[in-house]
Structures are given as C-alpha cells and as structure tokens.
Design an enzyme around this catalytic site. Sequence first.
Site, PDB file in Angstrom:
ATOM      1  N   HIS A   1      -5.113  -8.914   7.687  1.00  0.00           N
ATOM      2  CA  HIS A   1      -6.094  -9.335   6.988  1.00  0.00           C
ATOM      3  C   HIS A   1      -6.143  -9.659   5.523  1.00  0.00           C
ATOM      4  O   HIS A   1      -6.419 -10.630   4.902  1.00  0.00           O
ATOM      5  CB  HIS A   1      -7.571  -8.815   7.430  1.00  0.00           C
ATOM      6  CG  HIS A   1      -7.847  -7.712   6.392  1.00  0.00           C
ATOM      7  ND1 HIS A   1      -7.387  -6.350   6.348  1.00  0.00           N
ATOM      8  CD2 HIS A   1      -8.897  -7.851   5.535  1.00  0.00           C
ATOM      9  CE1 HIS A   1      -7.828  -5.726   5.460  1.00  0.00           C
ATOM     10  NE2 HIS A   1      -8.801  -6.491   4.750  1.00  0.00           N
TER      11      HIS A   1
ATOM     12  N   PHE B   1     -11.445  -0.325  -0.040  1.00  0.00           N
ATOM     13  CA  PHE B   1     -11.151  -0.950   1.032  1.00  0.00           C
ATOM     14  C   PHE B   1      -9.989  -0.568   1.670  1.00  0.00           C
ATOM     15  O   PHE B   1      -9.254   0.202   1.247  1.00  0.00           O
ATOM     16  CB  PHE B   1     -11.303  -2.419   0.669  1.00  0.00           C
ATOM     17  CG  PHE B   1     -12.356  -3.003   0.365  1.00  0.00           C
ATOM     18  CD1 PHE B   1     -13.665  -2.559   0.637  1.00  0.00           C
ATOM     19  CD2 PHE B   1     -12.356  -3.971  -0.645  1.00  0.00           C
ATOM     20  CE1 PHE B   1     -14.862  -3.386   0.204  1.00  0.00           C
ATOM     21  CE2 PHE B   1     -13.675  -4.725  -1.049  1.00  0.00           C
ATOM     22  CZ  PHE B   1     -14.785  -4.099  -0.991  1.00  0.00           C
ATOM     23  N   SER B   2      -9.710  -1.002   2.947  1.00  0.00           N
ATOM     24  CA  SER B   2      -8.464  -0.557   3.817  1.00  0.00           C
ATOM     25  C   SER B   2      -7.352  -1.229   3.083  1.00  0.00           C
ATOM     26  O   SER B   2      -6.388  -0.414   3.012  1.00  0.00           O
ATOM     27  CB  SER B   2      -8.651  -1.270   5.242  1.00  0.00           C
ATOM     28  OG  SER B   2      -8.798  -2.584   5.368  1.00  0.00           O
ATOM     29  N   GLU B   3      -7.570  -2.076   2.261  1.00  0.00           N
ATOM     30  CA  GLU B   3      -6.291  -2.956   1.798  1.00  0.00           C
ATOM     31  C   GLU B   3      -7.018  -3.664   0.492  1.00  0.00           C
ATOM     32  O   GLU B   3      -7.961  -4.337   0.221  1.00  0.00           O
ATOM     33  CB  GLU B   3      -5.459  -3.853   2.334  1.00  0.00           C
ATOM     34  CG  GLU B   3      -4.332  -3.092   3.321  1.00  0.00           C
ATOM     35  CD  GLU B   3      -4.812  -2.893   4.838  1.00  0.00           C
ATOM     36  OE1 GLU B   3      -4.512  -2.080   5.429  1.00  0.00           O
ATOM     37  OE2 GLU B   3      -6.268  -3.442   4.967  1.00  0.00           O
ATOM     38  N   THR B   4      -6.185  -3.622  -0.654  1.00  0.00           N
ATOM     39  CA  THR B   4      -6.366  -4.476  -1.604  1.00  0.00           C
ATOM     40  C   THR B   4      -4.794  -5.232  -2.264  1.00  0.00           C
ATOM     41  O   THR B   4      -3.920  -4.645  -2.081  1.00  0.00           O
ATOM     42  CB  THR B   4      -6.750  -3.726  -3.153  1.00  0.00           C
ATOM     43  OG1 THR B   4      -8.199  -3.034  -2.699  1.00  0.00           O
ATOM     44  CG2 THR B   4      -6.830  -4.574  -4.397  1.00  0.00           C
TER      45      THR B   4
END
Length: 304
Positions: free
Chosen positions: A79, A47-50
């Site tokens: 987010h 994902f774009s971030e974890t």
Amino acid sequence: MPQRTVPYSIVDVFTTRRFAGNPVAVIRDARGLSGTQMQSIAQEFGFSETTFILPPGNGTTSAKLRIFTPFDEIPFAGHPNIGTAFVAATEETVAEVQSDQLVFDELGGPVSVGLQREQGRVIGARITAPQALEVQGECDTAMIAACLGLPEDQVLSTRFQPCVATVGLPFAFAELADERALAAVELNIAAFKTAQARGPLTVDGFAISAFAVTSESGSDFKVRARVFSPLGHPPEDPATGSAAGALTSLLALSGGDDGFCRASIEQGVEMGRPSLIEVEIPASGARAEITGRCVAVSSGVLYL
C-alpha cells in the site's frame, strides 16, 4: 534562520472512501533528511508505513523511495507504493512523472507502477512485486493456532502447509476454516514470541496473514484476510498488499490454470476499515500484480 518545513500528504489506500483502507503518509520531498529523521517522522505519524520520496538517481527510475514502519526501514510494501504513486501523480513532489508508468527504486529492488485512471482522473495504481514468490519454510500448525488463540483444527493445511513466504516482504500464511474462525482470533503474544524464536522469521519478527477462502471458481478466488503483527507495528493491519501478493501466489501454486490466478481480498473488515486488494498472477512463476484504489485525506507540512 527560517524553520525548515517538509511537505506531506496522507492517502487511504485500497478503498474508495476516506477513513477506510490503510492510511499512508507520503513525504513529498525528503531531500536532506537523514535516516534517523525519517524514522522519527514515521514514529510521529504512527501509521503502519510512511514513505519518503527522493529524486531518481538515474534515468531509468521515477524516484527513489524509502519506506519506514514506526520501528524500522523495510525493503518493500504494497500500500505505500500505491499511495505514493497516487501522490506523485496528483501532488507536487520530487518524483519525475512523465507518463502513467513509473518505476520506484527501493531497497527490495525496482518496483514497476502503472497509474489507474477513471475519466482521466488518477484513482489508484497497479504495482508489480519486486520478486516472484519465495517460500522460506513451513510453520507448525499447532504454533500458528496458539498464536491466533484458536483450536488447532481451525488451521487448515489442505491447499498448503502454513508457511513463511514472500514477494518482497515475508509473512507467515495460514488458511483458517471459515470467516467465523477469522472473527474469533485472539492474539497470544507469548506464542508469537515463541514463533519468532523458532523461525523462520518474517517482517516484525513474526507476522501472520490468516485467511479464509469465501468462494472460488477455477483460478478466481474471493478471500477474507486479517494480518497480525503484534511484535512490530500496529497489531493488526487493515490492508497489506505485499502479503496479498504472496498469498495469491501461494493459491496459484495450489492449483491454477497454468499458474494463472486472480484474487479479490477483503481485509480490515473487523477493524472497521474495510479494504479491497485485487491481485493477479499472470502465469506460472510470474510476479504478483497488485491493484488498489486511493482517496486523498489530507496534506500539510512538518516542522523540523
């Protein structure tokens, strides 16, 4: 020796339905994980971030939060904070949640979070960016147009010159003529590499938040946006709270009522993951307040 497991949850943020908005994976108990392991886990999710929740280090915060893209650790993102707050309020984590007001300790500074409820149920969160707007330099209009594969006259400088700005994570910002120009974007990777070499740098080397104002009334704006980061994590992001906070702050500078500004920003439409980001700048020089709703998608464990 038993195999260690690590609990996680996946949440879609800035949406009211599953499989829209921007997904974030939240590691609910990151105690004992090394930075290298965290980076590997972020790469696994893709994902774009974890995010990784750790217990608070003092009595003034609710948790320590580390945020990783598939490539690097970053100081702040929108987010992931909202999704993590949602998980902390609805799942068992190592965060200390004693009220609807939380504070996350992050590399970019403390982030204040207020849980949003509907009929007593947590539906999302409102975060305050860790810093007020900082404009880090202007960008050449022709360079932005080249990156986006658009004619130069489709990149506007009426409200402000394309620039790099941040409220905790830097992006380049460029207003386009209309939604048709947004839809017509064709990324030029070579131009992005040239922009990175010229600077000023952004997250992922050079990332652009391109937007079109679809309507405005005084200090209230409706905006369509797309955020492109082809040199870093996924080439296009379906919802980017940190960019939305800086963008609304720039709109406030361009002319508002004593610095007050409110924006409803649609993003991810072209990707089939529509998102809605609500941002408010309470007063001149104030930090952006970013609000979004969340939907739980899945939960499970990772095997280490």
